[in-house]
Design a protein around this motif. Structure first.
Motif, PDB file in Angstrom:
ATOM      1  N   LEU A  51     -67.767 -43.790  -5.803  1.00 52.18           N
ATOM      2  CA  LEU A  51     -68.928 -44.653  -5.622  1.00 52.18           C
ATOM      3  C   LEU A  51     -68.515 -46.017  -5.103  1.00 52.18           C
ATOM      4  O   LEU A  51     -69.154 -46.580  -4.209  1.00 52.18           O
ATOM      5  CB  LEU A  51     -69.661 -44.780  -6.959  1.00 52.18           C
ATOM      6  CG  LEU A  51     -71.028 -45.448  -6.922  1.00 52.18           C
ATOM      7  CD1 LEU A  51     -71.989 -44.616  -6.108  1.00 52.18           C
ATOM      8  CD2 LEU A  51     -71.564 -45.622  -8.341  1.00 52.18           C
ATOM      9  N   ARG A  52     -67.420 -46.508  -5.659  1.00 52.23           N
ATOM     10  CA  ARG A  52     -66.952 -47.838  -5.264  1.00 52.23           C
ATOM     11  C   ARG A  52     -66.585 -47.868  -3.791  1.00 52.23           C
ATOM     12  O   ARG A  52     -66.973 -48.780  -3.046  1.00 52.23           O
ATOM     13  CB  ARG A  52     -65.749 -48.245  -6.109  1.00 52.23           C
ATOM     14  CG  ARG A  52     -65.454 -49.729  -6.066  1.00 52.23           C
ATOM     15  CD  ARG A  52     -64.142 -50.032  -6.763  1.00 52.23           C
ATOM     16  NE  ARG A  52     -64.117 -49.514  -8.120  1.00 52.23           N
ATOM     17  CZ  ARG A  52     -64.597 -50.162  -9.174  1.00 52.23           C
ATOM     18  NH1 ARG A  52     -65.140 -51.350  -9.019  1.00 52.23           N
ATOM     19  NH2 ARG A  52     -64.546 -49.618 -10.369  1.00 52.23           N
ATOM     20  N   SER A  53     -65.830 -46.869  -3.371  1.00 44.32           N
ATOM     21  CA  SER A  53     -65.448 -46.860  -1.957  1.00 44.32           C
ATOM     22  C   SER A  53     -66.671 -46.655  -1.080  1.00 44.32           C
ATOM     23  O   SER A  53     -66.730 -47.202   0.029  1.00 44.32           O
ATOM     24  CB  SER A  53     -64.384 -45.796  -1.700  1.00 44.32           C
ATOM     25  OG  SER A  53     -64.759 -44.579  -2.287  1.00 44.32           O
ATOM     26  N   ALA A  54     -67.652 -45.897  -1.570  1.00 44.74           N
ATOM     27  CA  ALA A  54     -68.874 -45.712  -0.786  1.00 44.74           C
ATOM     28  C   ALA A  54     -69.628 -47.020  -0.619  1.00 44.74           C
ATOM     29  O   ALA A  54     -70.100 -47.351   0.471  1.00 44.74           O
ATOM     30  CB  ALA A  54     -69.774 -44.677  -1.468  1.00 44.74           C
ATOM     31  N   VAL A  55     -69.721 -47.776  -1.713  1.00 49.66           N
ATOM     32  CA  VAL A  55     -70.434 -49.058  -1.643  1.00 49.66           C
ATOM     33  C   VAL A  55     -69.698 -50.010  -0.717  1.00 49.66           C
ATOM     34  O   VAL A  55     -70.292 -50.718   0.097  1.00 49.66           O
ATOM     35  CB  VAL A  55     -70.581 -49.660  -3.062  1.00 49.66           C
ATOM     36  CG1 VAL A  55     -71.015 -51.108  -2.983  1.00 49.66           C
ATOM     37  CG2 VAL A  55     -71.568 -48.862  -3.877  1.00 49.66           C
ATOM     38  N   ASN A  56     -68.383 -50.025  -0.833  1.00 49.14           N
ATOM     39  CA  ASN A  56     -67.613 -50.953  -0.010  1.00 49.14           C
ATOM     40  C   ASN A  56     -67.639 -50.584   1.456  1.00 49.14           C
ATOM     41  O   ASN A  56     -67.543 -51.440   2.331  1.00 49.14           O
ATOM     42  CB  ASN A  56     -66.158 -51.003  -0.499  1.00 49.14           C
ATOM     43  CG  ASN A  56     -66.045 -51.714  -1.821  1.00 49.14           C
ATOM     44  OD1 ASN A  56     -66.911 -52.517  -2.168  1.00 49.14           O
ATOM     45  ND2 ASN A  56     -64.989 -51.425  -2.560  1.00 49.14           N
ATOM     46  N   SER A  57     -67.785 -49.321   1.716  1.00 46.50           N
ATOM     47  CA  SER A  57     -67.770 -48.902   3.117  1.00 46.50           C
ATOM     48  C   SER A  57     -69.173 -48.896   3.714  1.00 46.50           C
ATOM     49  O   SER A  57     -69.365 -48.397   4.820  1.00 46.50           O
ATOM     50  CB  SER A  57     -67.160 -47.505   3.220  1.00 46.50           C
ATOM     51  OG  SER A  57     -68.037 -46.567   2.631  1.00 46.50           O
ATOM     52  N   HIS A  58     -70.137 -49.418   2.976  1.00 47.93           N
ATOM     53  CA  HIS A  58     -71.511 -49.526   3.476  1.00 47.93           C
ATOM     54  C   HIS A  58     -72.068 -48.194   3.938  1.00 47.93           C
ATOM     55  O   HIS A  58     -72.559 -48.042   5.050  1.00 47.93           O
ATOM     56  CB  HIS A  58     -71.593 -50.557   4.624  1.00 47.93           C
ATOM     57  CG  HIS A  58     -71.066 -51.889   4.213  1.00 47.93           C
ATOM     58  ND1 HIS A  58     -71.734 -52.703   3.325  1.00 47.93           N
ATOM     59  CD2 HIS A  58     -69.915 -52.515   4.522  1.00 47.93           C
ATOM     60  CE1 HIS A  58     -71.010 -53.801   3.117  1.00 47.93           C
ATOM     61  NE2 HIS A  58     -69.907 -53.717   3.827  1.00 47.93           N
ATOM     62  N   MET A  59     -71.922 -47.257   3.069  1.00 48.31           N
ATOM     63  CA  MET A  59     -72.453 -45.924   3.367  1.00 48.31           C
ATOM     64  C   MET A  59     -73.972 -45.977   3.443  1.00 48.31           C
ATOM     65  O   MET A  59     -74.601 -46.876   2.893  1.00 48.31           O
ATOM     66  CB  MET A  59     -72.018 -44.987   2.240  1.00 48.31           C
ATOM     67  CG  MET A  59     -72.118 -43.522   2.562  1.00 48.31           C
ATOM     68  SD  MET A  59     -71.699 -42.534   1.128  1.00 48.31           S
ATOM     69  CE  MET A  59     -69.929 -42.524   1.256  1.00 48.31           C
ATOM     70  N   SER A  60     -74.541 -44.962   4.098  1.00 48.83           N
ATOM     71  CA  SER A  60     -76.000 -44.916   4.203  1.00 48.83           C
ATOM     72  C   SER A  60     -76.601 -44.665   2.834  1.00 48.83           C
ATOM     73  O   SER A  60     -75.962 -44.098   1.949  1.00 48.83           O
ATOM     74  CB  SER A  60     -76.418 -43.809   5.158  1.00 48.83           C
ATOM     75  OG  SER A  60     -76.286 -42.568   4.506  1.00 48.83           O
ATOM     76  N   ASP A  61     -77.865 -45.062   2.699  1.00 47.75           N
ATOM     77  CA  ASP A  61     -78.507 -44.958   1.398  1.00 47.75           C
ATOM     78  C   ASP A  61     -78.644 -43.527   0.922  1.00 47.75           C
ATOM     79  O   ASP A  61     -78.564 -43.254  -0.266  1.00 47.75           O
ATOM     80  CB  ASP A  61     -79.898 -45.630   1.451  1.00 47.75           C
ATOM     81  CG  ASP A  61     -79.816 -47.091   1.029  1.00 47.75           C
ATOM     82  OD1 ASP A  61     -80.860 -47.703   0.804  1.00 47.75           O
ATOM     83  OD2 ASP A  61     -78.679 -47.594   0.918  1.00 47.75           O
ATOM     84  N   ASN A  62     -78.884 -42.645   1.883  1.00 48.21           N
ATOM     85  CA  ASN A  62     -79.074 -41.250   1.473  1.00 48.21           C
ATOM     86  C   ASN A  62     -77.829 -40.701   0.800  1.00 48.21           C
ATOM     87  O   ASN A  62     -77.885 -40.075  -0.262  1.00 48.21           O
ATOM     88  CB  ASN A  62     -79.419 -40.377   2.684  1.00 48.21           C
ATOM     89  CG  ASN A  62     -80.828 -40.647   3.163  1.00 48.21           C
ATOM     90  OD1 ASN A  62     -81.647 -41.153   2.402  1.00 48.21           O
ATOM     91  ND2 ASN A  62     -81.104 -40.318   4.410  1.00 48.21           N
TER      92      ASN A  62
END
Lengths: 138, 455
Positions: free
Chosen positions: B257-268
């Motif tokens: 989750l952390r890496s997803a948030v940091n990498s500005h993943m799409s909301d979906n």
């Protein structure tokens, strides 16, 4: 919790408990169907709690409502001669529960046992219900 | 000191092949051909001499060779079948023998009449200089006098060419030699057992170190002791292991989750991850409910948590209102509606917690009343029926503990779910990270506290 003063004008004879809320004496209802009685009692007040005086979860529920500023009407089934019947009726009403008490009615509608009461409080539906039933003024 | 060139291993070794196989006839035959060595002055040959102790001191008396280690104490006189051998125990280890016998093919040892150990493990890393075991240092008649692979022992040169004393000392000698053999065997077994034990401990130590390493990385303090009640220990152990596993998985999900948030993943996609974490929370609540039914006291005790977490524990878990307070600062920006929702949530969770706490207090009071209702103390003869009755009531009241714990867990679960509903996906992801960081810090604090230097 000093709610005693609000109910001194009540017509029915009532015991005031240490809680300070209104604990009506259930009279003249022997013989009627317990479930009917439950429903009728539930619709007589804004917030009705069926409880047993020694039950600690009931104590928690009462705490919750009094803490919110609500004055629930509490029926202590162990102090009622027909208590056992009402307990059985409540068990049937609740379905698959381990304990018949506590059971909460708001505005005549069945809310349920402690878990349902808490769930509805957390998801924000309890307070509107209370306001709607006139138990909360805010 | 003489040089023993023919000795490949000048250290002390006693090898079983050098042990004398005891029987009179053999000794007789063994030494039969050594008759020519019965020469006092020249009998000592350097090659193959049996100095087995690095610290042994030699004293070459005329015609005598004394080989004794400095810490070797003899107080017995060994009479071999071939003659008298007198080995005097002295600090200097002088072998006071009239004659000595030396055979090229034989390492000669003397038995230790008094059972003092001359095992010197020093060279092989085993420091066992204690003189506690009997070592029979029998001598083999093999030609291998080089003492390869031989256990350390000090061998005294036996000077034994007097056959006149053979008969008389034979019985005693044989018996003593037999005893020494026994002692040597026991000593060898003991040594083997000791080595085995060391190996096991070493293996276990590496295992523990690995485990500790792993646990430290995750900041988990795994309580190794069980609480006293082993009757219900099974539920506790089961939950503890399940919880540890859950925590590992949780950390993995959070780091994703952390890496997803940091990498500005799409909301979906972020939504999927958030849902994954929430579902994983549901899993721990399910495990806790199983654990509560199995062992409510273990769950209440919070022994499966780190000490710092346990300090702030409420009814067997985290305090929802506290988490929401912590989150309050980290969730900006919030819309007005969200702000109201979060505030209400905080308030209602606080009220629910208070209600449950009051219920627990009432339960405790009621239990105290029940347990103390029959007469206590010296006057408390008490009728058994009363006692049993009160115990039964108390048991019923204890059963409501499970209900309270269950309600507390439900409260926690519902608070998390409501929070998820109020917040946007991105906010919810951040909130979950904040919660995890907070609890991780508590865990790290526990480890630091436990490892702090004490005076």
């Amino acid at each position: 919790m000093q709610y005693q003063y609000q109910y001194q004008h009540q017509q029915q004879a009532a015991e005031s408990s240490s809680w300070g809320y209104y604990v009506p004496a259930v009279r003249g209802m022997i013989g009627s169907d317990p479930l009917e009685r439950v429903v009728r009692l539930a619709s007589e007040s804004a917030v009705v709690i069926f409880s047993i005086s020694s039950c600690c979860m009931c104590h928690a529920v009462k705490s919750l409502f009094c803490g919110m500023g609500v004055n629930p009407t509490v029926y202590e089934l162990d102090q009622d001669p027909t208590g056992k019947e009402i307990e059985r009726a409540l068990m049937r009403l609740l379905g698959n529960y381990s304990s018949p008490v506590p059971v909460v009615f708001i505005g005549g509608k069945l809310i349920g046992a402690m878990d349902r009461v808490m769930a509805s409080h957390i998801n924000g539906t309890l307070v509107p219900l209370l306001k709607e039933a006139g138990a909360l003024w805010l | 000191m003489q040089s023993f060139k023919s000795l490949p291993h000048p250290e002390m070794y006693c090898h079983s092949s050098f042990f004398l196989r005891e029987d009179g006839s053999r000794s007789q035959t063994r030494f039969a051909d050594l008759g020519d060595l019965d020469q006092p002055a020249s009998a000592f040959h350097h090659d193959g001499a049996v100095d087995l102790s690095p610290s042994s001191m030699f004293s070459l008396k005329s015609g005598n060779v004394a080989v004794l280690s400095g810490d070797l104490h003899y107080d017995a006189v060994l009479n071999t079948s071939i003659g008298s051998v007198e080995i005097a125990t002295t600090g200097t280890g002088c072998l006071d023998t009239g004659q000595y016998m030396y055979h090229k093919g034989a390492a000669i040892a003397s038995s230790l009449g008094n059972g003092h150990c001359i095992e010197n493990w020093g060279d092989s890393g085993m420091a066992d200089n204690s003189q506690q075991t009997d070592t029979s240092t029998d001598v083999d008649t093999d030609d291998r006098n080089q003492l390869h692979g031989v256990q350390h022992c000090t061998i005294a040169v036996v000077d034994s060419l007097e056959k006149s004393k053979a008969k008389a000392g034979d019985q005693k000698t044989l018996r003593r030699l037999a005893q020494n053999r026994e002692a040597a065997r026991k000593s060898r077994l003991r040594k083997k057992a000791y080595v085995q034990q060391l190996e096991n401990s070493r293996h276990r130590l590496t295992q523990l170190e690995q485990e500790l390493q792993r646990a430290r990385q995750q900041g988990i303090f795994i309580a190794t002791g069980f609480s006293g009640d082993h009757g219900s220990g099974n539920g506790a152990v089961t939950f503890d292991t399940d919880y540890a596993r859950w925590l590992e998985e949780h950390q993995r999900l959070i780091s994703d989750l952390r890496s997803a948030v940091n990498s500005h993943m799409s909301d979906n996609e972020l939504h999927l991850l958030v849902d994954g974490v929430m579902a994983h929370y549901d899993e721990i609540f399910r495990l806790k409910s199983i654990g509560t039914k199995a062992d409510v006291f273990h769950m209440l005790s919070g022994m499966w948590m780190t000490p710092a977490e346990r300090c702030f524990m409420w009814l067997g878990g985290f305090r929802s209102s506290e988490l929401l307070k912590i989150l309050g600062n980290h969730l900006e920006p919030l819309t007005d509606q969200q702000l109201v929702g979060i505030c209400n949530l905080q308030q209602s969770s606080q009220q629910a917690e208070d209600a449950l706490s009051q219920g627990m207090e009432a339960l405790q009071q009621s239990l105290v009343d029940t347990v103390s209702s029959t007469s206590l103390g010296p006057a408390g003869s008490g009728k058994v029926a009363d006692y049993m009755g009160q115990m039964a009531i108390a048991m019923g009241k204890l059963a409501t503990l499970e209900n309270f714990l269950h309600q507390a867990d439900l409260l926690r679960q519902q608070t998390l779910q409501q929070m998820n509903r109020i917040l946007t996906t991105r906010q919810a992801a951040r909130a979950l990270l904040v919660i995890n960081d907070y609890t991780s810090r508590l865990r790290a604090l526990s480890s630091l506290w436990l490892a702090r230097p004490r005076d």
